[in-house]
Motif scaffolding. Structure first.
Motif, PDB file in Angstrom:
ATOM      1  N   ASP A   1      47.208  31.652  45.189  1.00  0.00           N
ATOM      2  CA  ASP A   1      45.624  32.013  45.105  1.00  0.00           C
ATOM      3  C   ASP A   1      45.317  33.652  45.509  1.00  0.00           C
ATOM      4  O   ASP A   1      45.962  34.446  45.905  1.00  0.00           O
ATOM      5  N   ARG A   2      44.129  33.514  44.839  1.00  0.00           N
ATOM      6  CA  ARG A   2      43.798  35.555  44.530  1.00  0.00           C
ATOM      7  C   ARG A   2      42.261  35.182  44.327  1.00  0.00           C
ATOM      8  O   ARG A   2      41.833  34.339  43.749  1.00  0.00           O
ATOM      9  N   ILE A   3      42.095  35.364  45.618  1.00  0.00           N
ATOM     10  CA  ILE A   3      40.405  35.410  45.980  1.00  0.00           C
ATOM     11  C   ILE A   3      39.961  36.844  46.893  1.00  0.00           C
ATOM     12  O   ILE A   3      39.981  37.925  46.737  1.00  0.00           O
ATOM     13  N   GLY A   4      38.846  36.711  46.083  1.00  0.00           N
ATOM     14  CA  GLY A   4      38.062  37.661  46.301  1.00  0.00           C
ATOM     15  C   GLY A   4      36.370  37.524  47.311  1.00  0.00           C
ATOM     16  O   GLY A   4      36.053  36.628  46.720  1.00  0.00           O
ATOM     17  N   LEU A   5      36.511  38.815  47.606  1.00  0.00           N
ATOM     18  CA  LEU A   5      35.898  38.774  49.029  1.00  0.00           C
ATOM     19  C   LEU A   5      34.601  39.147  48.748  1.00  0.00           C
ATOM     20  O   LEU A   5      34.382  40.874  48.863  1.00  0.00           O
ATOM     21  N   VAL A   6      33.610  38.573  48.325  1.00  0.00           N
ATOM     22  CA  VAL A   6      32.174  39.117  48.091  1.00  0.00           C
ATOM     23  C   VAL A   6      31.069  39.268  49.412  1.00  0.00           C
ATOM     24  O   VAL A   6      30.710  38.034  49.945  1.00  0.00           O
ATOM     25  N   ALA A   7      30.501  40.141  50.151  1.00  0.00           N
ATOM     26  CA  ALA A   7      29.385  40.240  50.556  1.00  0.00           C
ATOM     27  C   ALA A   7      28.709  41.871  50.556  1.00  0.00           C
ATOM     28  O   ALA A   7      29.130  42.646  50.265  1.00  0.00           O
TER      29      ALA A   7
ATOM     30  N   HIS B   1      34.034  45.578  46.652  1.00  0.00           N
ATOM     31  CA  HIS B   1      32.848  45.400  45.644  1.00  0.00           C
ATOM     32  C   HIS B   1      32.510  45.579  43.683  1.00  0.00           C
ATOM     33  O   HIS B   1      31.798  46.244  43.298  1.00  0.00           O
ATOM     34  N   ASP B   2      33.859  46.325  43.265  1.00  0.00           N
ATOM     35  CA  ASP B   2      34.372  46.770  42.379  1.00  0.00           C
ATOM     36  C   ASP B   2      34.044  44.944  41.853  1.00  0.00           C
ATOM     37  O   ASP B   2      35.478  44.564  41.920  1.00  0.00           O
ATOM     38  N   ARG B   3      33.181  44.479  40.802  1.00  0.00           N
ATOM     39  CA  ARG B   3      32.826  43.752  39.321  1.00  0.00           C
ATOM     40  C   ARG B   3      33.848  43.416  39.123  1.00  0.00           C
ATOM     41  O   ARG B   3      34.735  42.179  38.859  1.00  0.00           O
ATOM     42  N   ALA B   4      34.372  44.549  37.974  1.00  0.00           N
ATOM     43  CA  ALA B   4      35.152  44.141  36.789  1.00  0.00           C
ATOM     44  C   ALA B   4      37.233  44.396  37.994  1.00  0.00           C
ATOM     45  O   ALA B   4      37.519  43.249  37.129  1.00  0.00           O
ATOM     46  N   PHE B   5      36.635  45.321  38.968  1.00  0.00           N
ATOM     47  CA  PHE B   5      38.039  44.800  39.301  1.00  0.00           C
ATOM     48  C   PHE B   5      38.429  43.541  39.467  1.00  0.00           C
ATOM     49  O   PHE B   5      39.968  43.369  39.530  1.00  0.00           O
TER      50      PHE B   5
ATOM     51  N   ARG C   1      39.567  33.421  42.651  1.00  0.00           N
ATOM     52  CA  ARG C   1      38.658  32.336  43.062  1.00  0.00           C
ATOM     53  C   ARG C   1      37.758  33.732  43.931  1.00  0.00           C
ATOM     54  O   ARG C   1      37.933  34.471  44.073  1.00  0.00           O
ATOM     55  N   THR C   2      36.319  32.696  44.416  1.00  0.00           N
ATOM     56  CA  THR C   2      35.572  34.128  44.615  1.00  0.00           C
ATOM     57  C   THR C   2      34.944  33.299  45.726  1.00  0.00           C
ATOM     58  O   THR C   2      34.360  31.774  46.248  1.00  0.00           O
ATOM     59  N   LEU C   3      35.670  33.761  47.548  1.00  0.00           N
ATOM     60  CA  LEU C   3      34.097  33.504  48.526  1.00  0.00           C
ATOM     61  C   LEU C   3      33.085  34.216  48.923  1.00  0.00           C
ATOM     62  O   LEU C   3      33.485  35.953  48.252  1.00  0.00           O
ATOM     63  N   PHE C   4      31.566  33.249  48.885  1.00  0.00           N
ATOM     64  CA  PHE C   4      30.542  34.630  49.055  1.00  0.00           C
ATOM     65  C   PHE C   4      30.039  34.426  50.641  1.00  0.00           C
ATOM     66  O   PHE C   4      30.161  32.956  50.591  1.00  0.00           O
ATOM     67  N   LEU C   5      30.619  35.497  51.205  1.00  0.00           N
ATOM     68  CA  LEU C   5      30.931  35.431  52.519  1.00  0.00           C
ATOM     69  C   LEU C   5      29.299  36.017  52.972  1.00  0.00           C
ATOM     70  O   LEU C   5      28.559  36.692  52.689  1.00  0.00           O
ATOM     71  N   ARG C   6      28.300  34.456  53.556  1.00  0.00           N
ATOM     72  CA  ARG C   6      27.109  34.433  54.041  1.00  0.00           C
ATOM     73  C   ARG C   6      27.410  34.281  55.538  1.00  0.00           C
ATOM     74  O   ARG C   6      27.926  33.819  55.703  1.00  0.00           O
TER      75      ARG C   6
END
Length: 510
Positions: A29-35, A180-184, A191-196
């Motif tokens: 898994d390569r998970i992007g953590l976004v918030a 926060h680097d979208r292209a990166f 996979r992407t986790l949007f933390l809320r």
């Protein structure tokens, strides 16, 4: 193969950061953590790394799992260490003499030059310090990597190198990246986790595709929410009518019916607000005073030099016109920031030609630099805005609150604010200056993704004229309509940025 399981995890500090979070991390898994800024990304990573106890829920790990956590900041105790010694110190004491070769392997994999290895961390740029922290973790051979804002302070070439390094890691090694680097994120995650605060969402997609799916879900939630609020309002109106009739007629049945209608309205209104309607980190708005001049700045083969007079490049004859959003591209040290400084001086003294640069007298400059140097660290936001601009206390408090600064934050010294809070304060100062031309040096450095997108929208919606320097590929692609490249001591115009991105090794996703 499941390596880590998160069940019903929640953390509440001064406010709820996230709750009821469920996540399974598998091999590969390569998970992007976004918030948004300050919304729990670092906190979640610290929980996974066993540095912080969650308020609720549990984290279970497979037997013997070792986790390498690359934090954002360099520990104070390491600043006097050389790059090499800081990485060596990460090994157990009994291994440091017999297995020092591991340090050389780690530094070679990250392309750290020999000369850099013997310099102390305090002497290095933020970018090199970030790589030192990564090397310290990698030398310990972890089974899982946690990276907290790994691209901070890195130039485009180093970001591209880091992407290549990550993509060359063993395929079964799981990595969680807060960024926060979208292209990166697009280049390094699957996979992407949007933390809320509530109902965090995971998508089996890299950031950009996951964001489309998230927005579609948010739009659906928003429509449902509006329907529920309308239905609740209608129920309350019906309840009010029945209540009046019931009181006048003395009907107990109507009184009971009124209570039932109110309870149904309460249930609808008490439902969770859609996650995308949660309080944002603060609004970003810009202004455009406008000007009748078509040509804003003329460059007459200006010579851009180092402080000691060494020529970096010549501009040739160039024009910056109204509506131009020029992105200045070039390798580190090519002279981008030097040209920005020259433009700033010329606009400040538009009545005379400065260093081969002539600005129209009607220009009002909005300037923002990556160090946020225009902010006085010892002043409070409240003091700064009242004394710098013609606004009263009430208006100042309202403006600061709109920028995401609570009453408590408004009274703190600016030096105590987070990078994201300072960036939004800086953007507020830009807006109040009411410029008609923007000079922006790495404006997205401290902004979260919502802030980056808001800044993009403001520049486009206001048809702002600007010249900007940025390593943020997504921002450059969204905003720029002209592209200047510093190439072999000359300034040339490109049709687009992609060839430059590819040459820097950081093309990312188009």
């Amino acid at each position: 193969m499941s390596l880590l399981n998160i069940r019903s995890l929640g953390v509440t500090l001064s406010s709820r950061l996230f709750s009821d979070l469920n996540l399974t991390v598998n091999a590969g898994d390569r998970i992007g953590l976004v918030a948004a800024n300050g919304r729990g990304k670092s906190t979640l990573l610290r929980c996974i790394a066993s540095q912080l106890e969650p308020t609720d829920g549990v984290i279970t790990k497979s037997r013997g799992l070792t986790i390498g956590y690359v934090e954002q900041n360099v520990p104070q105790a390491l600043l006097d260490h050389t790059f090499y010694d800081a990485v060596l110190a990460a090994l157990p004491a009994e291994q440091q003499s017999s297995e020092s070769w591991r340090v050389d392997v780690a530094l070679e994999s990250l392309d750290v030059p020999e000369a850099m290895r013997q310099r102390t961390l305090s002497q290095l740029s933020g970018g090199w310090q970030r790589l030192a922290m990564l090397a310290r973790i990698w030398v310990t051979e972890p089974d899982m990597l946690l990276l907290d804002e790994p691209t901070n302070h890195l130039d485009l070439a180093r970001i591209g190198q880091l992407e290549q390094w990550l993509n060359a890691l063993p395929r079964d090694l799981p990595v969680i990246i807060s960024s926060h680097d979208r292209a990166f994120l697009d280049a390094t995650t699957n996979r992407t986790l949007f933390l809320r605060p509530e109902r965090s969402q995971m998508f089996p997609l890299p950031y950009s595709r996951a964001r489309v799916a998230l927005d579609e879900g948010d739009a659906s939630d928003g429509r449902r929410y509006q329907r529920d609020m309308k239905a609740a309002q209608q129920l309350r109106q019906q309840a009010a009518k029945l209540n009046n009739i019931g009181v006048n007629s003395g009907s107990d049945l109507l009184v009971v019916k009124t209570k039932q209608l109110k309870q149904r309205a309460d249930r609808l209104e008490g439902a969770t607000r859609p996650a995308h309607l949660e309080r944002s980190a603060g609004a970003i708005r810009l202004a455009n005073r406008g000007t009748h001049a078509k040509v804003l700045v003329t460059l007459e083969d200006a010579a851009v030099t180092t402080p000691d007079g060494t020529l970096l490049f010549r501009t040739g004859r160039q024009f910056i016109c109204q509506g131009d959003r020029i992105v200045l591209l070039g390798a580190n040290g090519a002279g981008k920031t030097r040209l920005v400084a020259m433009l700033r001086r010329a606009i400040g003294k538009a009545d005379v030609s400065q260093d081969g640069i002539k600005a129209t007298p009607s220009l009002v400059l909005g300037y923002g630099d990556q160090a946020l140097a225009d902010l006085s660290e010892g002043e409070t936001p409240m003091h700064s805005i009242v004394h710098r601009f013609d606004v009263g206390d009430l208006r100042a408090r309202s403006l600061l609150a709109g920028a995401g600064l609570s009453v408590e934050m408004q009274a703190r010294p600016i030096g105590q604010l987070s990078g994201g809070q300072k960036a939004r304060l800086g953007m507020l100062f830009l807006r109040l200056a009411e410029p008609n031309f923007y000079l922006l040096d790495e404006p997205t450095n401290h902004l979260d993704i919502d802030g980056q997108e808001a800044l993009e929208s403001e520049l486009l919606d206001h048809k702002a004229s600007c010249l900007l320097v940025s390593h943020d590929r997504s921002f450059v692609r969204a905003v720029g309509n002209r592209f200047w490249l510093i190439d072999r001591k000359t300034l040339v115009e490109l049709d687009g940025p992609e060839a430059f991105f590819a040459a820097m090794g950081g093309a990312g996703a188009p």
